[in-house]
Design a protein around this motif. Sequence first.
Motif, PDB file in Angstrom:
ATOM      1  N   MET A   1      -9.565  -2.784 -10.234  1.00 34.09           N
ATOM      2  CA  MET A   1      -8.500  -3.045  -9.260  1.00 34.09           C
ATOM      3  C   MET A   1      -7.897  -1.720  -8.805  1.00 34.09           C
ATOM      4  O   MET A   1      -7.532  -0.883  -9.625  1.00 34.09           O
ATOM      5  N   ALA A   2      -7.792  -1.523  -7.511  1.00 38.17           N
ATOM      6  CA  ALA A   2      -7.139  -0.335  -6.982  1.00 38.17           C
ATOM      7  C   ALA A   2      -5.634  -0.431  -7.254  1.00 38.17           C
ATOM      8  O   ALA A   2      -5.087  -1.507  -7.443  1.00 38.17           O
ATOM      9  N   SER A   3      -4.972   0.706  -7.306  1.00 36.89           N
ATOM     10  CA  SER A   3      -3.537   0.696  -7.533  1.00 36.89           C
ATOM     11  C   SER A   3      -2.882   1.681  -6.585  1.00 36.89           C
ATOM     12  O   SER A   3      -3.529   2.566  -6.027  1.00 36.89           O
ATOM     13  N   GLY A   4      -1.568   1.533  -6.404  1.00 38.29           N
ATOM     14  CA  GLY A   4      -0.832   2.497  -5.615  1.00 38.29           C
ATOM     15  C   GLY A   4      -1.043   2.394  -4.121  1.00 38.29           C
ATOM     16  O   GLY A   4      -1.285   3.406  -3.453  1.00 38.29           O
ATOM     17  N   GLY A  58     -16.511   0.354   5.953  1.00 42.69           N
ATOM     18  CA  GLY A  58     -15.464   1.328   5.669  1.00 42.69           C
ATOM     19  C   GLY A  58     -14.096   0.773   5.400  1.00 42.69           C
ATOM     20  O   GLY A  58     -13.144   1.545   5.196  1.00 42.69           O
ATOM     21  N   ALA A  59     -13.935  -0.535   5.403  1.00 43.22           N
ATOM     22  CA  ALA A  59     -12.619  -1.117   5.147  1.00 43.22           C
ATOM     23  C   ALA A  59     -12.136  -0.764   3.747  1.00 43.22           C
ATOM     24  O   ALA A  59     -12.880  -0.892   2.769  1.00 43.22           O
ATOM     25  N   GLU A  60     -10.893  -0.317   3.668  1.00 42.50           N
ATOM     26  CA  GLU A  60     -10.282   0.030   2.383  1.00 42.50           C
ATOM     27  C   GLU A  60      -9.350  -1.069   1.887  1.00 42.50           C
ATOM     28  O   GLU A  60      -8.917  -1.032   0.736  1.00 42.50           O
ATOM     29  N   VAL A  83      -9.079 -15.073  -3.271  1.00 42.49           N
ATOM     30  CA  VAL A  83      -8.755 -13.773  -3.868  1.00 42.49           C
ATOM     31  C   VAL A  83      -9.924 -13.267  -4.703  1.00 42.49           C
ATOM     32  O   VAL A  83     -10.278 -12.082  -4.659  1.00 42.49           O
ATOM     33  N   GLU A  84     -10.551 -14.142  -5.483  1.00 43.46           N
ATOM     34  CA  GLU A  84     -11.675 -13.736  -6.330  1.00 43.46           C
ATOM     35  C   GLU A  84     -12.838 -13.204  -5.498  1.00 43.46           C
ATOM     36  O   GLU A  84     -13.475 -12.207  -5.873  1.00 43.46           O
ATOM     37  N   LEU A  85     -13.136 -13.840  -4.363  1.00 46.32           N
ATOM     38  CA  LEU A  85     -14.229 -13.378  -3.512  1.00 46.32           C
ATOM     39  C   LEU A  85     -13.920 -12.008  -2.906  1.00 46.32           C
ATOM     40  O   LEU A  85     -14.786 -11.122  -2.869  1.00 46.32           O
ATOM     41  N   ALA A  86     -12.691 -11.840  -2.439  1.00 50.18           N
ATOM     42  CA  ALA A  86     -12.301 -10.543  -1.881  1.00 50.18           C
ATOM     43  C   ALA A  86     -12.351  -9.465  -2.960  1.00 50.18           C
ATOM     44  O   ALA A  86     -12.805  -8.338  -2.721  1.00 50.18           O
ATOM     45  N   ARG A  87     -11.920  -9.811  -4.170  1.00 50.19           N
ATOM     46  CA  ARG A  87     -11.920  -8.847  -5.273  1.00 50.19           C
ATOM     47  C   ARG A  87     -13.344  -8.434  -5.656  1.00 50.19           C
ATOM     48  O   ARG A  87     -13.624  -7.265  -5.930  1.00 50.19           O
ATOM     49  N   PRO A  92     -13.628  -1.557  -7.545  1.00 48.44           N
ATOM     50  CA  PRO A  92     -12.459  -0.907  -8.149  1.00 48.44           C
ATOM     51  C   PRO A  92     -11.681   0.012  -7.209  1.00 48.44           C
ATOM     52  O   PRO A  92     -10.581   0.439  -7.542  1.00 48.44           O
ATOM     53  N   ASP A  93     -12.244   0.330  -6.042  1.00 51.31           N
ATOM     54  CA  ASP A  93     -11.656   1.374  -5.207  1.00 51.31           C
ATOM     55  C   ASP A  93     -10.985   0.875  -3.937  1.00 51.31           C
ATOM     56  O   ASP A  93     -10.428   1.670  -3.185  1.00 51.31           O
TER      57      ASP A  93
END
Length: 203
Positions: A1-4, A58-60, A83-87, A92-93
Amino acid sequence: MASGFLERLNEGPLLGDGGYFLELERRCLGSFDKGVPWAVLDHPEGLLELHREFARAGAEVLQAMAWGVGKLDRDDELHRTAVELAREAAGPDRFVAGTLSPAGIGQYQRRSPITEKERAEAQAFFERRVGQQVAAGVDLFIVETFYSVEEASLGLPYIKDAGVPAVVTLVYKSGEYTSDRFLPDEAVKRLVDHGADVVGISC
């Protein structure tokens, strides 16, 4: 999971995805007549591939396909799966955004104030939607395509209580004013006062 998310945004622009409704319908995975969000449960493999295509492009920030979900019997399952599919596609980035759509009380044609009954119904609607997606693990929320500052503001406390950033996008369908007669600078100030971290314009 990305943070910040907000820290990353302070470093410069973040590229997001978008246009899920039109793209899912174009691929015959959803229908405006039957409800595009049902593609989450009916065609999860197709939605996952669409997320992956956005990521490869390139979507972040990947949005959970939860916009436009009404009062469905399986809304909890739909939000969790979205949410699970998007995750899964984000890895992780990248960030995963929950999405919050209007409860249906602030349409652009309307000029009258929101009643107390409508306010209570909208708050219950937003609380449930936010809770479902937060439980599934979103990094932020996009409160998307709202005509009314007041209606968008009703969902913000639940997002802030969850401890995730809130991005709000407004629609100026009838010119320079929102449906509740706020100019852009006034709208931004009110939304920030209610807890919005980012405010923009959509559609």
